[in-house]
Design an enzyme around this catalytic site. Structure first.
Site, PDB file in Angstrom:
ATOM      1  N   ARG A 167       0.818  -0.984   0.005  1.00  0.00           N
ATOM      2  CA  ARG A 167      -0.344   0.146   0.058  1.00  0.00           C
ATOM      3  C   ARG A 167       0.978   1.651  -0.061  1.00  0.00           C
ATOM      4  O   ARG A 167       0.901   2.217   0.289  1.00  0.00           O
ATOM      5  CB  ARG A 167      -1.204   0.356   1.133  1.00  0.00           C
ATOM      6  N   SER A 239     -10.293  -0.334   3.539  1.00  0.00           N
ATOM      7  CA  SER A 239      -9.592  -0.745   4.915  1.00  0.00           C
ATOM      8  C   SER A 239      -9.040   1.185   5.337  1.00  0.00           C
ATOM      9  O   SER A 239      -8.933   1.058   4.326  1.00  0.00           O
ATOM     10  CB  SER A 239      -8.845  -1.772   4.408  1.00  0.00           C
ATOM     11  N   GLU A 335      -4.454   3.321   6.195  1.00  0.00           N
ATOM     12  CA  GLU A 335      -4.397   3.544   4.794  1.00  0.00           C
ATOM     13  C   GLU A 335      -5.012   4.589   3.946  1.00  0.00           C
ATOM     14  O   GLU A 335      -4.946   5.446   3.314  1.00  0.00           O
ATOM     15  CB  GLU A 335      -5.171   2.257   4.470  1.00  0.00           C
TER      16      GLU A 335
HETATM   17  C1  LIG Z   1     -15.743  -0.365  -0.748  1.00  0.00           C
HETATM   18  C2  LIG Z   1     -13.934   0.003  -1.254  1.00  0.00           C
HETATM   19  C3  LIG Z   1     -13.250  -1.011  -1.317  1.00  0.00           C
HETATM   20  C4  LIG Z   1     -12.340  -0.591  -1.433  1.00  0.00           C
HETATM   21  N1  LIG Z   1     -10.903  -2.235  -1.539  1.00  0.00           N
HETATM   22  C5  LIG Z   1      -9.602  -1.555  -1.927  1.00  0.00           C
HETATM   23  C6  LIG Z   1      -8.760  -2.741  -2.227  1.00  0.00           C
HETATM   24  O1  LIG Z   1      -9.436  -4.383  -2.290  1.00  0.00           O
HETATM   25  N2  LIG Z   1      -7.964  -2.756  -1.861  1.00  0.00           N
HETATM   26  C7  LIG Z   1      -7.656  -1.269  -2.152  1.00  0.00           C
HETATM   27  O2  LIG Z   1      -5.688  -1.172  -1.715  1.00  0.00           O
HETATM   28  N3  LIG Z   1      -8.283  -0.102  -2.261  1.00  0.00           N
HETATM   29  C8  LIG Z   1      -9.216  -0.933  -2.092  1.00  0.00           C
HETATM   30  N4  LIG Z   1      -9.743   0.683  -1.800  1.00  0.00           N
HETATM   31  C9  LIG Z   1      -9.579   2.203  -1.470  1.00  0.00           C
HETATM   32  C10 LIG Z   1      -9.080   2.829  -2.553  1.00  0.00           C
HETATM   33  O3  LIG Z   1     -10.562   1.992  -3.476  1.00  0.00           O
HETATM   34  C11 LIG Z   1      -8.302   3.000  -3.785  1.00  0.00           C
HETATM   35  O4  LIG Z   1      -7.235   3.545  -2.673  1.00  0.00           O
HETATM   36  C12 LIG Z   1      -8.260   3.674  -5.036  1.00  0.00           C
HETATM   37  O5  LIG Z   1      -7.111   3.177  -5.700  1.00  0.00           O
HETATM   38  C13 LIG Z   1      -7.788   5.182  -4.479  1.00  0.00           C
HETATM   39  O6  LIG Z   1      -8.792   5.617  -6.580  1.00  0.00           O
HETATM   40  P1  LIG Z   1      -9.483   6.859  -6.247  1.00  0.00           P
HETATM   41  O7  LIG Z   1      -9.326   7.715  -7.261  1.00  0.00           O
HETATM   42  O8  LIG Z   1     -10.372   7.217  -5.184  1.00  0.00           O
HETATM   43  O9  LIG Z   1      -8.375   7.991  -4.949  1.00  0.00           O
HETATM   44  P2  LIG Z   1      -8.086   9.109  -4.279  1.00  0.00           P
HETATM   45  O10 LIG Z   1      -9.215   8.346  -2.787  1.00  0.00           O
HETATM   46  O11 LIG Z   1      -9.616  10.169  -5.030  1.00  0.00           O
HETATM   47  O12 LIG Z   1      -7.376  10.310  -4.298  1.00  0.00           O
HETATM   48  C14 LIG Z   1      -6.586   8.525  -3.149  1.00  0.00           C
HETATM   49  C15 LIG Z   1      -5.204   9.277  -3.193  1.00  0.00           C
HETATM   50  O13 LIG Z   1      -4.329   9.754  -4.302  1.00  0.00           O
HETATM   51  C16 LIG Z   1      -4.546  10.732  -5.036  1.00  0.00           C
HETATM   52  N5  LIG Z   1      -4.463  10.689  -6.356  1.00  0.00           N
HETATM   53  C17 LIG Z   1      -5.408  10.697  -7.386  1.00  0.00           C
HETATM   54  N6  LIG Z   1      -4.935  10.494  -8.275  1.00  0.00           N
HETATM   55  C18 LIG Z   1      -4.192  10.666  -8.834  1.00  0.00           C
HETATM   56  C19 LIG Z   1      -3.369  11.797  -9.904  1.00  0.00           C
HETATM   57  N7  LIG Z   1      -3.738  11.389 -11.471  1.00  0.00           N
HETATM   58  N8  LIG Z   1      -1.879  11.664  -9.899  1.00  0.00           N
HETATM   59  C20 LIG Z   1      -1.394  11.727  -8.717  1.00  0.00           C
HETATM   60  N9  LIG Z   1      -2.196  12.024  -7.039  1.00  0.00           N
HETATM   61  C21 LIG Z   1      -3.474  11.804  -7.273  1.00  0.00           C
HETATM   62  C22 LIG Z   1      -4.618  11.815  -4.513  1.00  0.00           C
HETATM   63  O14 LIG Z   1      -4.492  12.645  -4.623  1.00  0.00           O
HETATM   64  C23 LIG Z   1      -5.054  10.816  -3.184  1.00  0.00           C
HETATM   65  O15 LIG Z   1      -4.012  11.442  -2.257  1.00  0.00           O
HETATM   66  C24 LIG Z   1     -12.273   0.569  -1.360  1.00  0.00           C
HETATM   67  C25 LIG Z   1     -12.505   1.522  -1.041  1.00  0.00           C
HETATM   68  C26 LIG Z   1     -13.109   1.013  -0.811  1.00  0.00           C
HETATM   69  C27 LIG Z   1     -14.583   2.588  -0.716  1.00  0.00           C
END
Ligand SMILES: Cc1cc2nc3c(=O)[nH]c(=O)nc-3n(C[C@H](O)[C@H](O)[C@H](O)COP(=O)(O)OP(=O)(O)OC[C@H]3O[C@@H](n4cnc5c(N)ncnc54)[C@H](O)[C@@H]3O)c2cc1C
Length: 339
Positions: A167, A239, A335
């Site tokens: 992570r 998580s 996380e």
């Molecule tokens: C129901 C649920 C289940 C999940 N299951 C998992 C799982 O099984 N495994 C897992 O690893 N995660 C899981 N997650 C967490 C999440 O889905 C991941 O971390 C995902 O990659 C976040 O993507 P996002 O676009 O929503 O990022 P955001 O939440 O919008 O951003 C996360 C971080 O990334 C940065 N960021 C986003 N896009 C960019 C970009 N283009 N350039 C630079 N920085 C950027 C943001 O500034 C922030 O710091 C889960 C979340 C939920 C709600």
């Protein structure tokens, strides 16, 4: 750049999966790489606090964001290299992660299917090295292209230089808040076998006759649906904490006091302790703090049960950390990114 494209005092309620009613002072979304490059070139980010926001599925806003939110809406999957056995594709940062997984499974490309149904965007997948059911995206990423907002140059770094770990990546350390990811390249296989090792997968697959990629994807979706709350129904960010990783001595001491402790062996004699088990053992399963609670089927997930504020969710997470530390001497590291 037309300043009207920057929206002022913009609601982020639809842009975070905790469904918190928070606002960004400024909000800018772009459809093409050249738009964001131009935006940065013209100095719109200079000296400003900013946040790149994908789907907001890994962020907890503890209040309004007093700065500029940048939201990528760049889509596209293109083939970079192809051989008899493998294919390398370049995917735009704004693509929805699970749309990409669906695309790969439909094309019969192996490697990504166990990461089905993880919310969020492709750009963010590289930030925290998303993982689930025995796979991590770092096993598939070949390179990441980003723009550095300080020198305004575009860089491409390979997998090794992304410094991926559990992570974690260089984007959460040295390059934190310094870059915007534009696209990510992935290598997929044209043939292969299914990765069925993770607990629960063989049982979930057993209802299919000759399971292939589509059946694997469906099994992962079924497992996830049975265990995880859908953010559309209950606000959450998956998580909330990482599973703490300890050495064997610490683990053996814990095991003496808590013989039923849940743990998994990692590489280099490291042991990953199940954070969900630690939280449950602290008696926090039915606890509620100003509308924040843990999900009954998976205590590692903090939920917005009853109109909690971001501040209340954060306070609740601190209560969990304190209780786990007091009982087990282990430090839970979030996380979720807390802002
Ligand atoms: C129901 C649920 C289940 C999940 N299951 C998992 C799982 O099984 N495994 C897992 O690893 N995660 C899981 N997650 C967490 C999440 O889905 C991941 O971390 C995902 O990659 C976040 O993507 P996002 O676009 O929503 O990022 P955001 O939440 O919008 O951003 C996360 C971080 O990334 C940065 N960021 C986003 N896009 C960019 C970009 N283009 N350039 C630079 N920085 C950027 C943001 O500034 C922030 O710091 C889960 C979340 C939920 C709600």
């Amino acid at each position: 750049m037309n300043s009207a494209e920057i929206k002022i005092n913009y609601s982020l309620k639809a842009h975070n999966t905790f469904k918190l009613d928070v606002y960004a002072s400024e909000f800018y979304e772009y459809d093409t790489e050249s738009q964001i490059i131009d935006f940065i070139d013209k100095g719109h980010l200079t000296g400003k606090e900013f946040l790149v926001l994908g789907s907001g599925s890994n962020i907890l806003f503890t209040g309004n964001f007093e700065g500029l939110v940048i939201h990528p809406k760049t889509y596209g999957i293109s083939i970079v290299n192809e051989s008899k056995d493998k294919i390398e594709v370049c995917v735009s940062a704004g693509e929805i992660w699970d749309d990409f997984v669906q695309w790969a499974v439909n094309k019969n490309y192996y490697g990504i299917e166990n990461l089905s149904m993880i919310p969020g965007t492709v750009g963010a997948s590289a930030i925290q090295n998303i993982g689930a059911y025995g796979s991590e995206v770092s096993d598939l990423i070949t390179e990441v292209k980003y723009i550095d907002i300080t020198d305004k140059k575009i860089y491409t770094i390979n997998n090794k230089d992304c410094e991926f770990s559990y992570r974690n990546s260089i984007f959460k350390t040295k390059l934190k808040n310094k870059v915007i990811i534009l696209s990510v390249n992935f290598q997929l296989q044209k043939s292969g076998s299914l990765n069925c090792e993770y607990t629960g997968i063989p049982e979930a697959l057993s209802c299919f006759k000759n399971p292939g990629l589509k059946e694997m994807r469906q099994s992962i979706i079924n497992i996830r649906n049975s265990k995880l709350p859908a953010p559309e129904d209950i606000g959450n960010a998956g998580s909330f904490f990482k599973n703490p990783v300890t050495d064997n001595d610490t683990y053996q001491k814990l095991k003496k006091d808590f013989p039923d402790i849940k743990a998994f062996y990692e590489n280099n004699s490291k042991i990953k302790i199940a954070a969900a088990w630690l939280i449950e053992k602290c008696g926090l399963k039915n606890y509620e703090h100003y509308g924040a609670s843990v999900y009954e089927k998976q205590p590692l997930i903090i939920i917005n049960k009853n109109n909690a504020t971001g501040k209340a969710i954060f306070e609740f997470s601190e209560i969990i950390r304190k209780k786990v530390f007091e009982k087990f001497g282990l430090n839970l590291e979030p996380e979720v990114i807390i802002l």
